[in-house]
Design an enzyme around this catalytic site. Structure first.
Site, PDB file in Angstrom:
ATOM      1  CB  CYS A   1      -0.981  -0.025   1.178  1.00 14.34           C
ATOM      2  SG  CYS A   1      -0.230   0.068   2.815  1.00 14.34           S
TER       3      CYS A   1
ATOM      4  CG  ASN B   1       4.282  -1.566   5.364  1.00  8.71           C
ATOM      5  OD1 ASN B   1       5.402  -1.866   5.759  1.00  8.71           O
ATOM      6  ND2 ASN B   1       3.312  -2.448   5.303  1.00  8.71           N
TER       7      ASN B   1
ATOM      8  CB  CYS C   1      -3.861   1.802   6.986  1.00 10.15           C
ATOM      9  SG  CYS C   1      -3.639   3.311   7.953  1.00 10.15           S
ATOM     10  NE  ARG C   2      -4.604   1.483   1.639  1.00 15.04           N
ATOM     11  CZ  ARG C   2      -4.388   2.148   0.515  1.00 15.04           C
ATOM     12  NH1 ARG C   2      -5.233   1.993  -0.486  1.00 15.04           N
ATOM     13  NH2 ARG C   2      -3.352   2.952   0.394  1.00 15.04           N
ATOM     14  CB  SER C   3       0.219  -3.407   2.880  1.00 16.10           C
ATOM     15  OG  SER C   3       1.077  -2.504   3.510  1.00 16.10           O
TER      16      SER C   3
ATOM     17  CG  ASP D   1      -5.360   5.468   2.253  1.00 17.40           C
ATOM     18  OD1 ASP D   1      -5.406   5.070   3.439  1.00 17.40           O
ATOM     19  OD2 ASP D   1      -4.438   6.147   1.801  1.00 17.40           O
TER      20      ASP D   1
END
Ligand code: 4NP
Length: 163
Positions: free
Chosen positions: A8, A11, A13-15, A130
């Site tokens: 993401c 690095n 939140c999402r990934s 995001d």
């Protein structure tokens, strides 16, 4: 060994959520991960804003609601070697995918995918939105998308690699 990298922007939140959720499902399916195991799972960001930081507290709390602890993950920046080193580089949105396509050597381009393309239960959804500038509800939505894609991706690699 199959090596999987979730990517993401920051690095945080999402990934890292995808890393933790996918590891959880893979481990539950009896697939071990680590340097010397059947699978190596990692995450990275295209920007280096938060190097070595733990995941955003909101992402940590959201994953913990499902019993998944991502608190030990440390942010790192996507490196040029990652394109050769990993078998799958899974982008959280189209902007990340385009960035990677611009940096990736041609012989590794087929390793790049939109993570959501593996979800069998999210028709028409191609990106994990995001949540960083959003509210806690946005983390719940991102988590739900990630969980669906993680389950679909697990099925995909179990079939493809006989895991
Ligand atoms: P991520 O979210 O890409 O899911 O980790 C973000 C984290 C940090 C920033 C943007 C997005 N930032 O601008 O610092």
């Amino acid at each position: 060994m199959v090596k999987v990298l979730f990517v993401c922007l920051g690095n945080i939140c999402r990934s890292p959520t995808a890393e933790g959720v996918f590891r959880h499902h893979a481990n539950n399916a009896g697939i071990k991960d680590g340097f010397t195991r059947e699978m190596f799972i990692d995450s990275a960001g295209t920007a280096g804003f938060h190097l070595a930081a733990a995941p955003d507290k909101r992402a940590q709390l959201t994953a913990l609601k499902f019993g998944i602890d991502i608190g030990e993950i440390k942010a790192r920046k996507l490196a040029q070697e990652d394109y050769a080193d990993f078998d799958y580089l899974l982008a959280m949105d189209s902007e990340i995918l385009r960035y990677m396509q611009g940096k990736c050597p041609e012989n590794h381009l087929l390793k790049l995918h939109l993570f959501m393309s593996f979800s069998e239960t999210s028709p028409g959804i191609s990106e994990v939105p995001d949540p960083y500038y959003g509210e806690i509800d946005d983390f719940d939505i991102a988590y739900e998308f990630i969980d669906r894609a993680a389950q679909g991706f697990l099925k995909h690699i179990q079939n493809k690699h006989n895991l």
